[in-house]
Motif scaffolding. Structure first.
Motif, PDB file in Angstrom:
ATOM      1  N   THR A   1      60.594  27.434 -43.872  1.00 38.80           N
ATOM      2  CA  THR A   1      61.911  28.087 -43.901  1.00 38.80           C
ATOM      3  C   THR A   1      61.811  29.520 -43.402  1.00 38.80           C
ATOM      4  OG1 THR A   1      62.550  26.724 -45.811  1.00 38.80           O
ATOM      5  CG2 THR A   1      63.879  28.676 -45.357  1.00 38.80           C
TER       6      THR A   1
ATOM      7  N   ARG B   1      68.371  26.297 -46.377  1.00 39.23           N
ATOM      8  CA  ARG B   1      67.656  25.396 -45.470  1.00 39.23           C
ATOM      9  C   ARG B   1      68.634  24.581 -44.633  1.00 39.23           C
ATOM     10  NH1 ARG B   1      64.377  24.268 -50.278  1.00 39.23           N
ATOM     11  NH2 ARG B   1      65.270  22.175 -50.393  1.00 39.23           N
TER      12      ARG B   1
ATOM     13  N   GLU C   1      67.230  19.267 -44.852  1.00 35.82           N
ATOM     14  CA  GLU C   1      67.286  20.276 -45.927  1.00 35.82           C
ATOM     15  C   GLU C   1      66.329  19.979 -47.072  1.00 35.82           C
ATOM     16  OE1 GLU C   1      70.895  18.598 -48.780  1.00 35.82           O
ATOM     17  OE2 GLU C   1      71.399  19.885 -47.093  1.00 35.82           O
TER      18      GLU C   1
ATOM     19  N   TRP D   1      68.954  24.811 -40.526  1.00 31.84           N
ATOM     20  CA  TRP D   1      68.720  23.636 -39.687  1.00 31.84           C
ATOM     21  C   TRP D   1      69.945  23.342 -38.820  1.00 31.84           C
ATOM     22  CZ3 TRP D   1      64.231  22.350 -38.347  1.00 31.84           C
ATOM     23  CH2 TRP D   1      63.148  22.331 -39.226  1.00 31.84           C
TER      24      TRP D   1
END
Length: 218
Positions: free
Chosen positions: A111, A76, A103, A80
């Protein structure tokens, strides 16, 4: 579901385990900037959830489930970072701190959609591999610039230090991911080096910089 604090510990232990098999309480306390007693309390809590093995005086190591959770957090985070850099135009020295907050959004569907929207990127803006949906990391042959032979063409593929001040320094020296270079000269006195860039520019870097940059063959 895990708390933000629990996720931060799990992720940090995973990173430290890349350097040492067992992670000591003191090294974890130093990285987390907290007291060893607080670390011990969290380790016992995570052990009760079967995410790690903890042995007093010998440190801890993640279980299979703990590694799975750690890699999902890292996935994650790096997705990002890629989104912030590629879609919103943030500089590579800005994305880490923001991704540290993002995150912790634990929506699996978000996700999946984020990964698809970005075209399933394999590496983040710092050159780190992004774990895939099954937690696998893309292997890549890379070498520390400090160990790269003079005169052999190379490409910067990753950086070890994500500190904003370090990345800002690299920017000032025109060093970025995918920069083509040749180590023109390395000085025996302090292991500083002169780099010849593809642009023709020559920049001098310290041993500390060389030890935080990864390159691959050009």
């Amino acid at each position: 579901m895990f708390s933000q604090a629990e996720e931060n510990y799990i992720k940090t232990i995973w990173h430290l385990q890349q350097l040492q098999q067992k992670v000591s309480t003191n090294s974890l306390a130093e990285r987390m900037q907290t007291k060893p007693a607080s670390v011990t309390d969290m380790l016992k809590k995570l052990e009760a959830k079967k995410l790690l093995h903890y042995e007093k005086y010998y440190g801890c190591s993640l279980t299979t489930d703990g590694k799975k959770i750690a890699l999902s957090i890292i996935r994650r985070h790096r997705l990002w970072e890629f989104f912030l850099s590629e879609k919103l135009g943030f500089a590579w020295d800005e994305v880490h701190a923001i991704a540290e907050q993002l995150e912790h959004i634990q929506s699996a569907e978000l996700t999946v959609r984020l990964d698809a929207y970005l075209g399933h990127p394999r590496f983040d803006p710092h050159g780190d591999p992004i774990p895939d949906a099954s937690g696998e990391l893309q292997p890549r042959e890379q070498f520390l610039l400090a160990e790269w032979p003079a005169g052999k063409p190379a490409i910067i593929c990753a950086v070890q230090n994500h500190d904003a001040s370090f990345l800002e320094l690299l920017g000032q020296k025109s060093l970025d991911i995918d920069t083509h270079l040749i180590v023109q000269k390395r000085y025996a006195f302090d292991q500083s080096a002169d780099l010849l860039l593809a642009s023709g520019q020559v920049v001098q870097i310290s041993a500390a910089i060389s030890n935080n940059i990864y390159v691959k063959a050009d």
